[in-house]
Design a protein around this motif. Structure first.
Motif, short mmCIF file in Angstrom:
data_model
loop_
_atom_site.label_atom_id
_atom_site.label_comp_id
_atom_site.label_asym_id
_atom_site.label_seq_id
_atom_site.Cartn_x
_atom_site.Cartn_y
_atom_site.Cartn_z
N GLU A 133 -3.01 2.01 8.08
CA GLU A 133 -3.32 3.30 7.46
C GLU A 133 -4.11 4.18 8.43
O GLU A 133 -3.82 5.37 8.57
CB GLU A 133 -4.12 3.06 6.18
N LYS A 134 -5.07 3.59 9.14
CA LYS A 134 -5.84 4.36 10.13
C LYS A 134 -4.97 4.81 11.29
O LYS A 134 -5.09 5.93 11.78
CB LYS A 134 -7.00 3.52 10.66
N ALA A 135 -4.08 3.95 11.74
CA ALA A 135 -3.21 4.28 12.88
C ALA A 135 -2.26 5.43 12.54
O ALA A 135 -1.84 6.18 13.42
CB ALA A 135 -2.40 3.06 13.31
N LEU A 136 -1.93 5.58 11.26
CA LEU A 136 -0.98 6.60 10.85
C LEU A 136 -1.63 7.92 10.44
O LEU A 136 -0.94 8.88 10.11
CB LEU A 136 -0.11 6.08 9.70
N GLY A 185 9.39 13.65 -3.17
CA GLY A 185 8.01 13.57 -3.61
C GLY A 185 7.47 12.16 -3.77
O GLY A 185 6.36 11.98 -4.23
N ALA A 186 8.24 11.16 -3.39
CA ALA A 186 7.78 9.78 -3.52
C ALA A 186 6.94 9.38 -2.31
O ALA A 186 7.25 9.74 -1.18
CB ALA A 186 8.97 8.84 -3.64
N ASP A 187 5.86 8.66 -2.57
CA ASP A 187 5.03 8.16 -1.48
C ASP A 187 5.77 7.08 -0.71
O ASP A 187 6.56 6.33 -1.28
CB ASP A 187 3.74 7.54 -2.02
N PRO A 202 8.29 7.79 6.05
CA PRO A 202 8.64 6.37 6.21
C PRO A 202 9.19 6.04 7.60
O PRO A 202 8.99 4.93 8.09
CB PRO A 202 9.69 6.12 5.13
N ALA A 203 9.83 6.98 8.24
CA ALA A 203 10.35 6.74 9.59
C ALA A 203 9.20 6.50 10.57
O ALA A 203 9.33 5.69 11.50
CB ALA A 203 11.20 7.92 10.05
N ARG A 204 8.10 7.18 10.36
CA ARG A 204 6.92 6.99 11.22
C ARG A 204 6.31 5.60 11.01
O ARG A 204 5.90 4.94 11.96
CB ARG A 204 5.89 8.08 10.90
N VAL A 205 6.26 5.17 9.75
CA VAL A 205 5.75 3.84 9.45
C VAL A 205 6.67 2.79 10.07
O VAL A 205 6.22 1.87 10.74
CB VAL A 205 5.62 3.62 7.92
N TRP A 206 7.97 2.95 9.87
CA TRP A 206 8.94 2.00 10.42
C TRP A 206 8.83 1.92 11.93
O TRP A 206 8.90 0.82 12.50
CB TRP A 206 10.35 2.38 9.99
N ARG A 249 0.84 -1.19 0.00
CA ARG A 249 0.00 0.00 0.00
C ARG A 249 0.87 1.24 0.00
O ARG A 249 1.85 1.32 0.74
CB ARG A 249 -0.90 0.00 1.23
N ALA A 250 0.49 2.20 -0.83
CA ALA A 250 1.13 3.52 -0.81
C ALA A 250 0.51 4.31 0.32
O ALA A 250 -0.70 4.26 0.55
CB ALA A 250 0.92 4.22 -2.14
N LEU A 251 1.34 5.05 1.03
CA LEU A 251 0.90 5.88 2.15
C LEU A 251 1.34 7.31 1.86
O LEU A 251 2.34 7.78 2.39
CB LEU A 251 1.50 5.36 3.46
#
Length: 147
Positions: free
Chosen positions: A143-146, A106-108, A17-21, A10-12
């Motif tokens: 996705e909801k958590a972020l 600019g990359a997702d 990315p640090a937050r996702v990691w 999934r693209a976010l």
């Protein structure tokens, strides 16, 4: 035996990315976004190769009959892979998570989940369907958590 491979991503957009990691790499927090229930861990502060995490697929299940994820590969900030044991349906299972993105260009940010394993010829379609459903649920929760 039949090889089962499930890949979902999934693209976010607009998510660092640090937050996702930070969320996906903390395996003690896996139940916050992945449809499993924690039943323990053998680890230190930061996960590393060899650390083990224990989960059940259903709430209230006997933890002795749960899954073990043992970290097999760890590339901080980018990806990890865990060997899966403790399931009667899959032999040599592997769960992989990868986070990629360069927001300043600019990359997702993109999160990818991958499962591979060996299942009996008759159970392989059931395993594939269940893993795909869990991956989609996980991506929706993440996705909801972020947000």
């Amino acid at each position: 035996m039949r090889r089962v491979v499930v890949l979902e991503g999934r693209a976010l957009p607009g998510v660092d990315p640090a937050r996702v990691w930070a969320l996906v790499a903390d395996l003690t927090r896996l139940p916050e976004w992945f449809p499993v229930h924690s039943s323990g861990a053998m680890t230190t502060e930061a996960p590393a190769v060899g650390h083990a995490f224990f989960y059940t697929l259903r709430k209230g299940s006997d933890p002795r009959k749960g899954l073990t994820l043992r970290v097999a590969e760890w590339e901080a900030g980018a990806r990890y892979a865990c060997e899966i044991s403790g399931t009667a349906l899959v032999d040599e299972g592997r769960f992989e998570v990868a986070v990629a993105g360069v927001p300043h260009l600019g990359a997702d940010t993109r999160l990818t989940l991958r499962f591979s394993g060996e299942a009996s010829r008759w159970m392989a379609p059931v395993v594939q369907m269940d893993v795909r459903r869990r991956f989609r649920t996980a991506l929706d929760r993440l996705e909801k958590a972020l947000q």
